[in-house]
Scaffold this active site. Structure first.
Site, PDB file in Angstrom:
ATOM      1  N   PHE A   1      -6.851   8.244   2.538  1.00 37.03           N
ATOM      2  CA  PHE A   1      -7.254   7.097   1.725  1.00 37.03           C
ATOM      3  C   PHE A   1      -8.296   6.287   2.501  1.00 37.03           C
ATOM      4  CE2 PHE A   1      -5.058   3.546   3.878  1.00 37.03           C
ATOM      5  CZ  PHE A   1      -4.170   4.235   4.676  1.00 37.03           C
ATOM      6  N   GLY A   2      -8.718   5.182   1.902  1.00 38.44           N
ATOM      7  CA  GLY A   2      -9.591   4.233   2.609  1.00 38.44           C
ATOM      8  C   GLY A   2     -10.870   4.881   3.109  1.00 38.44           C
ATOM      9  N   TYR A   3     -11.129   4.715   4.394  1.00 39.82           N
ATOM     10  CA  TYR A   3     -12.377   5.188   4.995  1.00 39.82           C
ATOM     11  C   TYR A   3     -12.287   6.644   5.474  1.00 39.82           C
ATOM     12  CZ  TYR A   3     -13.353   0.168   4.936  1.00 39.82           C
ATOM     13  OH  TYR A   3     -13.550  -1.129   4.533  1.00 39.82           O
TER      14      TYR A   3
ATOM     15  N   ASN B   1       0.834  -1.209   0.000  1.00 35.32           N
ATOM     16  CA  ASN B   1       0.000   0.000   0.000  1.00 35.32           C
ATOM     17  C   ASN B   1       0.869   1.259   0.000  1.00 35.32           C
ATOM     18  OD1 ASN B   1      -1.663   2.170   0.747  1.00 35.32           O
ATOM     19  ND2 ASN B   1      -3.036   0.842   1.926  1.00 35.32           N
TER      20      ASN B   1
ATOM     21  N   HIS C   1      -4.184   7.166  14.087  1.00 41.46           N
ATOM     22  CA  HIS C   1      -3.810   5.872  14.661  1.00 41.46           C
ATOM     23  C   HIS C   1      -2.392   5.483  14.225  1.00 41.46           C
ATOM     24  CE1 HIS C   1      -5.533   5.512  10.746  1.00 41.46           C
ATOM     25  NE2 HIS C   1      -5.366   4.217  10.643  1.00 41.46           N
ATOM     26  N   ARG C   2      -2.048   5.769  12.971  1.00 40.74           N
ATOM     27  CA  ARG C   2      -0.712   5.413  12.464  1.00 40.74           C
ATOM     28  C   ARG C   2       0.351   6.295  13.110  1.00 40.74           C
ATOM     29  NH1 ARG C   2      -2.417   5.175   7.943  1.00 40.74           N
ATOM     30  NH2 ARG C   2      -2.901   2.964   7.982  1.00 40.74           N
TER      31      ARG C   2
ATOM     32  N   ASP D   1      -0.305  -3.396   9.975  1.00 42.43           N
ATOM     33  CA  ASP D   1      -1.676  -3.786   9.659  1.00 42.43           C
ATOM     34  C   ASP D   1      -2.609  -2.813  10.355  1.00 42.43           C
ATOM     35  OD1 ASP D   1      -3.167  -5.732   8.100  1.00 42.43           O
ATOM     36  OD2 ASP D   1      -4.120  -6.257   9.987  1.00 42.43           O
ATOM     37  N   SER D   2      -3.654  -2.442   9.655  1.00 40.68           N
ATOM     38  CA  SER D   2      -4.540  -1.428  10.206  1.00 40.68           C
ATOM     39  C   SER D   2      -5.936  -1.647   9.676  1.00 40.68           C
ATOM     40  CB  SER D   2      -4.034  -0.033   9.821  1.00 40.68           C
ATOM     41  OG  SER D   2      -3.816   0.038   8.426  1.00 40.68           O
TER      42      SER D   2
ATOM     43  N   LYS E   1      -3.428  14.401  10.003  1.00 39.62           N
ATOM     44  CA  LYS E   1      -3.226  12.953  10.091  1.00 39.62           C
ATOM     45  C   LYS E   1      -1.831  12.619  10.631  1.00 39.62           C
ATOM     46  CE  LYS E   1      -4.764   9.031   7.601  1.00 39.62           C
ATOM     47  NZ  LYS E   1      -4.935   8.257   6.371  1.00 39.62           N
TER      48      LYS E   1
HETATM   49  P1  IMP Z   1      -4.304  -3.610   5.339  1.00 38.24           P
HETATM   50  O1  IMP Z   1      -3.464  -3.280   4.176  1.00 38.24           O
HETATM   51  O2  IMP Z   1      -4.792  -5.007   5.395  1.00 38.24           O
HETATM   52  O3  IMP Z   1      -3.663  -3.194   6.646  1.00 38.24           O
HETATM   53  O4  IMP Z   1      -5.632  -2.772   5.146  1.00 38.24           O
HETATM   54  C1  IMP Z   1      -5.890  -1.629   5.852  1.00 38.24           C
HETATM   55  C2  IMP Z   1      -7.238  -1.091   5.388  1.00 38.24           C
HETATM   56  O5  IMP Z   1      -7.819  -0.425   6.494  1.00 38.24           O
HETATM   57  C3  IMP Z   1      -7.084  -0.050   4.298  1.00 38.24           C
HETATM   58  O6  IMP Z   1      -7.230  -0.591   3.014  1.00 38.24           O
HETATM   59  C4  IMP Z   1      -8.209   0.893   4.635  1.00 38.24           C
HETATM   60  O7  IMP Z   1      -9.394   0.388   4.108  1.00 38.24           O
HETATM   61  C5  IMP Z   1      -8.279   0.825   6.141  1.00 38.24           C
HETATM   62  N1  IMP Z   1      -7.386   1.847   6.735  1.00 38.24           N
HETATM   63  C6  IMP Z   1      -6.261   1.639   7.461  1.00 38.24           C
HETATM   64  N2  IMP Z   1      -5.695   2.789   7.819  1.00 38.24           N
HETATM   65  C7  IMP Z   1      -6.450   3.747   7.279  1.00 38.24           C
HETATM   66  C8  IMP Z   1      -6.348   5.171   7.268  1.00 38.24           C
HETATM   67  O8  IMP Z   1      -5.426   5.799   7.797  1.00 38.24           O
HETATM   68  N3  IMP Z   1      -7.338   5.801   6.612  1.00 38.24           N
HETATM   69  C9  IMP Z   1      -8.357   5.155   6.005  1.00 38.24           C
HETATM   70  N4  IMP Z   1      -8.480   3.863   5.952  1.00 38.24           N
HETATM   71  C10 IMP Z   1      -7.539   3.148   6.601  1.00 38.24           C
END
Ligand code: IMP
Length: 201
Positions: free
Chosen positions: A154-156, A14, A182-183, A71-72, A177
């Site tokens: 990104f993501g949510y 990612n 959290h990161r 992982d997040s 951010k």
């Molecule tokens: P991983 O690559 O399996 O750890 O997937 C983490 C997923 O959690 C990401 O694809 C997002 O959907 C979500 N996620 C994790 N961190 C964030 C963030 O900082 N912002 C938004 N979505 C997040």
């Protein structure tokens, strides 16, 4: 800091994570591993999955390298903690961020404030040949908005409103951010763990 100039190989596909972690771990040179497809995430927790990624990274990185696994994901109260460790694949194996976000809003249609309570979680696992396994965890509490707003992150992020804020993370932006996510908190915990391991050595 104690590890300034150290190259740390990141086991993640990612690019957003590599970019954010590069800012969050100043002095560390975060270099993504061209690791090919990651192993299936089989752990039951964010920590286990971060550790699995780091261990896999160690098998592809150059010998002696420090490696980092991350992982997040997002836990939503009204969904019993889902999407959780399945956050990246919530809407299916090859789902895009947008697909996942759409699914989340669908599942939460008609759900009130208590059910929209949510938490981002980030686990970092660093494997050092000298120091062994070091770990950092960070969380961010908030709620899921009714509609997406903003374009950073990104993501949510377009639907996640942190406690004490009215805007989404995607509206609050990269600088917010970098200070408060959290990161960011996980990275700070990891830096402290590395610092104290180095002092004990
Ligand atoms: P991983 O690559 O399996 O750890 O997937 C983490 C997923 O959690 C990401 O694809 C997002 O959907 C979500 N996620 C994790 N961190 C964030 C963030 O900082 N912002 C938004 N979505 C997040």
């Amino acid at each position: 800091g104690p590890v300034d100039g150290l190259t740390v190989r990141l086991a993640s596909g990612n690019p957003h994570k590599a970019r954010e972690l590069g800012v969050l771990l100043p002095g560390w040179r975060i270099e993504p591993l061209d690791a090919g497809p990651m192993p299936e995430e089989v752990g039951a927790t964010f920590y286990e999955n971060a550790r699995a990624k780091a261990r896999y990274g160690r098998t592809v990185a150059e010998p002696g390298a420090w490696v980092l696994g991350e992982d997040s994901g997002l836990e939503v109260e009204g969904l019993g903690g889902r999407p959780g460790i399945r956050s990246a694949r919530y809407a299916g194996e090859d789902a895009s961020d947008e697909d996942n976000l759409d699914r989340l809003l669908e599942e939460l249609a008609g759900v009130g404030p208590a059910g929209r309570r949510a938490r981002y979680v980030c686990e970092l696992v660093c494997l050092s040949p000298e120091l062994g396994e070091l770990r950092g965890r960070g969380t961010l509490e908030g709620r899921i908005a009714e509609e997406p707003r903003g374009s950073a992150g990104f993501g949510y992020d377009p639907v996640f409103v942190p406690d004490g804020q009215s805007g989404t993370v995607a509206e609050l932006g990269d600088a917010w951010k970098a200070g408060s996510s959290h990161r960011a908190r996980a990275a700070e915990a990891l830096r402290e763990a590395v610092g104290s391991a180095l002092r004990e050595e």
